[in-house]
Design an enzyme around this catalytic site. Sequence first.
Site: not given
Length: 426
Positions: A260, A225
């Site tokens: 994830r 991210k």
Amino acid sequence: MTGLNPRPELRAAGAAARPQLWGVLNVTPDSFSDGGRFVDPEAALAQGRRLIAEGASVIDVGGESTRPGAEPVAPEVERERVLPVVAALAAEGIRVSIDTMNASTAAAAVEAGAAIVNDVSGGLADPAMLDTVAQLGTPYVLMHWRGPSETWHTVSDYTWAPQDVTNELLGRWHAALEAGVQPERLWVDPGLGFAKRAEHNWQLLAELGTLRSIGARVLLGASRKRFLGALLPDDAAVEERDLLTAVISALAAGHVDALRVHDVRSSARALDVWQSIAAGAAQTPVFGGSYTASPPAEAATRGDRPASDRITLTGLRAFAHHGVFDHERRDGQEFVIDVTAHLDLRGAAAYDELASTVHYGELAEQVVAAVETDPVDLIETVAERVAGVVLRHGAVWQTEVTVHKPQAPITVPFADVSVSIVRGRS
């Protein structure tokens, strides 16, 4: 703070001994992380196999990029991208999650072999999603979402991100239940990076335990991210975020049920370290006195959970209209329920806090309420329903349920008839 504290006695009760790893497989031409490398189904299948070999237990297949500024994809285009890959992976016995906001894609992917629906919008993007998932009967991941990326600059204010996100996810959780999704099938995801500034992401990671109050399993997606990239030089490749992701995987492992990630190998190695530390901590006495190590065989079956910690409720009585005969449905009868909930009680004992255990009075009320609703034919079905209620509590990792039917329509003298099941978190 409760989120990234590595001390096992402060760990959020109920998290899996070792979280699952869900390998990310983007079959889009505009993914921020892999640049469309797996658009070709054969390349995607090879990558899915590779992720499984590296330690993934689920492959999360997505056909629409959710990066900021990404162009929306029509559902029919999304299906063209994902269905061949889902079918090929499932045909090899690989457990597949379909990453989609579209109910039509979710249904088609499940028909093609997907076992899980992962919806980054939490059912908000497509009004048909919750009803569809209820009919499909698959596990369903509700992610925290405040709208598409073009709106994020207007909706990214939080009073306190961990509590605000938890409250909003709880609302979606209730919406899913009202639509008919079974509680034991629900997962939640705090949605790191979605309508959140960097400080909100770090707050959520620091307070992951807050999500446990919902009672659902937790999926965490921090992989690659943008807020991680902010810790690296400006010219760093996106793959350099994998090391930072692996660190988060290890620190968050005690508080989530699945991670994830794009790079499964590094997170798997990080979890090896975390699990080894947790195993060592399990051999350290919390209080003074003598200590006896658990036999190796027992330790291997329980991870870092105490083998015998449990809360037991026996003789719970409920009046309901279950049965295969008309008179049972019409007149009703008494059912007696015994429940054992297995959980880690070390934190509750060490800190005398209710949040680390289960309120047995509330649990008893929930069990009785579950038995007294919605008549069914079999007490096997009733037992399964009760197990789902017990496992809804985040602290519980396994339950044993016995449903007695003392007034069963049996023609010979008998003392009791019952069904017993054992269920745990997958």
